[in-house]
Design a protein around this motif. Structure first.
Motif: not given
Length: 290
Positions: A58-63
């Motif tokens: 869901i983009g946790t590390m992507t942020q």
């Protein structure tokens, strides 16, 4: 913008999109900001870097990556997560989200296009079933890599670091040692994920070698020998090589190579170091040339 490393924010976004975890993708999302910070620190991400993230979820590390890197490409196989990622990463203009299977992508081409062919950094939270194929593909396709920092199942991290004679030692251990220097930077308990997995995880950083640590004439032959010697762990190295369909080698040729390399006739593959496998590959290569 909701910071997804905080559990309640993760729960909220999953409810909003009525998201259901799919076992086939091995989905477990990180919900611990301390672990996320450790991964970013271990990967040494700077504004100079192009980072390829495999499995953003869901983009946790992507942020976190977007905050620290120059450019991020996040490759997600699950089409249902693409609308979620469009929302959670909406504030960032340095990220590209790709709905694709990483094993079908030409990563060397991506490095060329986005980083002028310079070594890239890979960061990933990999499900157990796909860890080895992805890491082997990254290494064997000779993608220009600076480092690979991955969250894996704890036992896989142990296998990557294992040495000769241990039960964890195998083809993956040797491949990792051939291409990189491995270091476990964090052990991560199950309660750091949603849903909670049944086993512990570890973050391991693979710092890629600038030059190969052993001299080997035929890299493909080296890894065919390694795989053949671990396919049937209980057999002697001679039988493992002689019985393997991918190697055009008779038991007599295998015995000759083992003797010429200076190893005992009944030696098993699990007793050999990377240097010894390289020596055996060079000797067997010469014998095969006839």
């Amino acid at each position: 913008m909701a910071i997804l490393g905080i559990p309640q924010n993760t729960i909220n976004i999953l409810k909003k999109y009525d998201f259901h975890f799919q076992k086939k993708y091995g989905q477990n999302f990180l919900i611990d900001t301390h672990v996320l910070e450790k991964i970013i620190a271990a990967a040494s991400i700077t504004k100079e870097d192009f980072v390829l993230e495999i499995g953003p979820g869901i983009g946790t590390m992507t942020q976190y990556l977007c905050e620290n890197a120059g450019e991020v490409m996040a490759v997600e196989i699950d089409a249902k997560l693409i609308p979620v990622l469009e929302e959670t990463l909406a504030d960032y203009d340095n990220v590209t989200v790709v709905n694709e299977d990483i094993l079908r992508m030409d990563i060397a081409e991506i490095a060329q296009e986005h980083n002028a062919g310079r070594p890239i950094k890979v960061v990933a939270n990999l499900p157990y079933y796909i860890t080895t194929p992805i890491i082997m593909e990254l290494f064997e396709s000779h993608v220009p890599l600076e480092s690979v920092t991955v969250m894996v199942q704890k036992e896989v991290a142990d296998r990557m670091q294992a040495g000769p004679g241990s039960k964890d030692y195998g083809a993956l251990s040797l491949a990792v040692q051939y291409y990189s220097k491995a270091e476990v930077v964090a052990n991560v308990p199950p309660n750091c994920f949603m849903p909670r997995p049944n086993v512990g995880s570890a973050v391991i950083r693979l710092a890629c070698h600038e030059s190969c640590p052993v001299e080997v004439q035929d890299e493909k032959l080296l890894f065919r020998i390694i795989r053949a010697s671990f396919n049937q762990r209980r057999k002697t190295l001679q039988n493992g090589l002689g019985n393997d369909a991918s190697l055009p080698v008779s038991k007599e040729m295998a015995a000759r190579a083992i003797e010429m390399a200076g190893f005992p006739p009944a030696v098993r593959g699990e007793a050999l170091t990377l240097e010894q496998f390289a020596l055996l590959a060079n000797v067997l290569g010469e014998i095969m040339k006839g």
